[in-house]
Design a protein around this motif. Structure first.
Motif, PDB file in Angstrom:
ATOM      1  N   ASP A  30      53.110  20.796  49.123  1.00  0.00           N
ATOM      2  CA  ASP A  30      52.414  21.740  48.245  1.00  0.00           C
ATOM      3  C   ASP A  30      50.905  21.792  48.497  1.00  0.00           C
ATOM      4  O   ASP A  30      50.200  22.597  47.895  1.00  0.00           O
ATOM      5  N   ARG A  31      50.414  20.950  49.382  1.00  0.00           N
ATOM      6  CA  ARG A  31      48.965  20.865  49.602  1.00  0.00           C
ATOM      7  C   ARG A  31      48.365  22.151  50.155  1.00  0.00           C
ATOM      8  O   ARG A  31      47.277  22.553  49.735  1.00  0.00           O
ATOM      9  N   ARG A  32      49.043  22.800  51.078  1.00  0.00           N
ATOM     10  CA  ARG A  32      48.501  24.025  51.680  1.00  0.00           C
ATOM     11  C   ARG A  32      48.277  25.089  50.602  1.00  0.00           C
ATOM     12  O   ARG A  32      47.245  25.756  50.573  1.00  0.00           O
ATOM     13  N   ARG A  33      49.263  25.225  49.677  1.00  0.00           N
ATOM     14  CA  ARG A  33      49.131  26.223  48.602  1.00  0.00           C
ATOM     15  C   ARG A  33      47.963  25.862  47.691  1.00  0.00           C
ATOM     16  O   ARG A  33      47.168  26.722  47.302  1.00  0.00           O
ATOM     17  N   LEU A  34      47.822  24.580  47.350  1.00  0.00           N
ATOM     18  CA  LEU A  34      46.710  24.149  46.506  1.00  0.00           C
ATOM     19  C   LEU A  34      45.379  24.458  47.187  1.00  0.00           C
ATOM     20  O   LEU A  34      44.471  25.029  46.571  1.00  0.00           O
ATOM     21  N   GLU A  35      45.260  24.093  48.451  1.00  0.00           N
ATOM     22  CA  GLU A  35      44.010  24.318  49.171  1.00  0.00           C
ATOM     23  C   GLU A  35      43.694  25.805  49.293  1.00  0.00           C
ATOM     24  O   GLU A  35      42.537  26.215  49.177  1.00  0.00           O
ATOM     25  N   LYS A  40      40.434  30.443  47.645  1.00  0.00           N
ATOM     26  CA  LYS A  40      40.335  31.803  47.096  1.00  0.00           C
ATOM     27  C   LYS A  40      39.407  31.851  45.887  1.00  0.00           C
ATOM     28  O   LYS A  40      38.634  32.804  45.719  1.00  0.00           O
ATOM     29  N   ARG A  41      39.466  30.833  45.048  1.00  0.00           N
ATOM     30  CA  ARG A  41      38.601  30.837  43.866  1.00  0.00           C
ATOM     31  C   ARG A  41      37.147  30.554  44.244  1.00  0.00           C
ATOM     32  O   ARG A  41      36.249  31.241  43.771  1.00  0.00           O
ATOM     33  N   ILE A  42      36.912  29.585  45.089  1.00  0.00           N
ATOM     34  CA  ILE A  42      35.527  29.262  45.483  1.00  0.00           C
ATOM     35  C   ILE A  42      34.881  30.447  46.195  1.00  0.00           C
ATOM     36  O   ILE A  42      33.720  30.765  45.958  1.00  0.00           O
ATOM     37  N   SER A  43      35.635  31.133  47.056  1.00  0.00           N
ATOM     38  CA  SER A  43      35.079  32.263  47.807  1.00  0.00           C
ATOM     39  C   SER A  43      34.894  33.503  46.944  1.00  0.00           C
ATOM     40  O   SER A  43      34.223  34.450  47.363  1.00  0.00           O
ATOM     41  N   GLY A  44      35.488  33.523  45.766  1.00  0.00           N
ATOM     42  CA  GLY A  44      35.384  34.694  44.907  1.00  0.00           C
ATOM     43  C   GLY A  44      36.465  35.731  45.168  1.00  0.00           C
ATOM     44  O   GLY A  44      36.465  36.798  44.571  1.00  0.00           O
ATOM     45  N   GLU A  45      37.384  35.424  46.062  1.00  0.00           N
ATOM     46  CA  GLU A  45      38.486  36.344  46.371  1.00  0.00           C
ATOM     47  C   GLU A  45      39.339  36.609  45.132  1.00  0.00           C
ATOM     48  O   GLU A  45      39.806  37.715  44.920  1.00  0.00           O
ATOM     49  N   VAL A  46      39.528  35.585  44.328  1.00  0.00           N
ATOM     50  CA  VAL A  46      40.194  35.737  43.034  1.00  0.00           C
ATOM     51  C   VAL A  46      39.368  34.991  41.989  1.00  0.00           C
ATOM     52  O   VAL A  46      38.699  34.012  42.302  1.00  0.00           O
ATOM     53  N   GLU A  47      39.430  35.463  40.769  1.00  0.00           N
ATOM     54  CA  GLU A  47      38.683  34.813  39.696  1.00  0.00           C
ATOM     55  C   GLU A  47      39.475  33.679  39.062  1.00  0.00           C
ATOM     56  O   GLU A  47      38.916  32.661  38.677  1.00  0.00           O
ATOM     57  N   ALA A  48      40.789  33.888  38.949  1.00  0.00           N
ATOM     58  CA  ALA A  48      41.606  32.893  38.249  1.00  0.00           C
ATOM     59  C   ALA A  48      42.999  32.837  38.859  1.00  0.00           C
ATOM     60  O   ALA A  48      43.463  33.802  39.462  1.00  0.00           O
ATOM     61  N   VAL A  49      43.658  31.684  38.723  1.00  0.00           N
ATOM     62  CA  VAL A  49      45.027  31.512  39.198  1.00  0.00           C
ATOM     63  C   VAL A  49      45.829  30.713  38.177  1.00  0.00           C
ATOM     64  O   VAL A  49      45.282  29.988  37.360  1.00  0.00           O
ATOM     65  N   ASN A  50      47.120  30.888  38.283  1.00  0.00           N
ATOM     66  CA  ASN A  50      48.065  30.147  37.467  1.00  0.00           C
ATOM     67  C   ASN A  50      49.250  29.867  38.381  1.00  0.00           C
ATOM     68  O   ASN A  50      49.896  30.807  38.847  1.00  0.00           O
ATOM     69  N   TYR A  51      49.523  28.617  38.674  1.00  0.00           N
ATOM     70  CA  TYR A  51      50.609  28.275  39.591  1.00  0.00           C
ATOM     71  C   TYR A  51      51.123  26.874  39.287  1.00  0.00           C
ATOM     72  O   TYR A  51      50.520  26.136  38.524  1.00  0.00           O
ATOM     73  N   GLN A  52      52.254  26.556  39.891  1.00  0.00           N
ATOM     74  CA  GLN A  52      52.854  25.236  39.726  1.00  0.00           C
ATOM     75  C   GLN A  52      52.846  24.509  41.060  1.00  0.00           C
ATOM     76  O   GLN A  52      52.911  25.137  42.115  1.00  0.00           O
ATOM     77  N   PHE A  53      52.765  23.204  40.978  1.00  0.00           N
ATOM     78  CA  PHE A  53      52.893  22.388  42.183  1.00  0.00           C
ATOM     79  C   PHE A  53      53.432  21.015  41.794  1.00  0.00           C
ATOM     80  O   PHE A  53      53.452  20.651  40.620  1.00  0.00           O
TER      81      PHE A  53
END
Length: 170
Positions: A30-35, A40-53
């Motif tokens: 699951d590390r690749r998805r987390l990274e 995406k959040r640090i770069s500003g590509e997305v503002e927020a996420v909701n996911y499971q790992f």
């Protein structure tokens, strides 16, 4: 890192802060998805996420985590603020329900007698193979399962019994 996050993973906060990168708390697959979500959040590509790992506790056991995170500025630099919820018990319960459903379906499919589930409106929601063998199926009788007009039903004994089943179950 707050005390509850550290507790979820089996650590004390001081064992994590400035010592463990986030990826060490994440199951390898699951590390690749987390990274990617962090990037995406640090770069500003997305503002927020909701996911499971899947997470890794200090003792090596696997837990399931729901992550909610959003981008923010902290001391002039992009940062992430978020919450993690331990959903391990929910995942265990979901798997148990799924396993029981499979077991029940296998049982219904293989019993030597007819099993049927009828909805509130009287329509068949499920018929096991033995029920169909004994009483037929609406589609085999020239009537679809939603039809209320049973006058055009075939005259075979199995097809004649279906309206009786429907009336009985209403």
């Amino acid at each position: 890192v707050n005390p509850r996050l550290a507790e979820i993973f089996g650590y004390k906060p001081e064992e994590i802060i400035d010592k463990l990168p986030p990826r060490t708390l994440v199951y390898k697959e699951d590390r690749r998805r987390l990274e990617e979500n962090l990037r995406k959040r640090i770069s500003g590509e997305v503002e927020a996420v909701n996911y499971q790992f899947r997470g890794l506790k200090k003792d090596g056991s696997v837990i399931y985590v729901q992550a909610y995170g959003s981008r923010m500025e902290y001391e002039g630099a992009p940062s992430i603020i978020g919450s993690l919820v331990d959903i391990t018990q929910r995942k265990i319960a979901e798997k148990s329900i799924k396993d029981e459903k499979k077991r029940f379906q296998s049982l219904c499919e293989n019993v030597p007698f007819g099993v049927v589930m009828v909805g509130k409106n009287g329509d068949f929601e499920y018929k096991n193979p033995m029920f169909i063998e004994l009483f037929g199926d609406e589609s085999d009788c020239g009537v679809d399962s939603q039809s209320q007009n049973l006058d055009k039903i075939d005259n075979t004994p199995a097809c004649k019994s279906l309206p009786q089943w429907k009336n009985y179950m209403k």
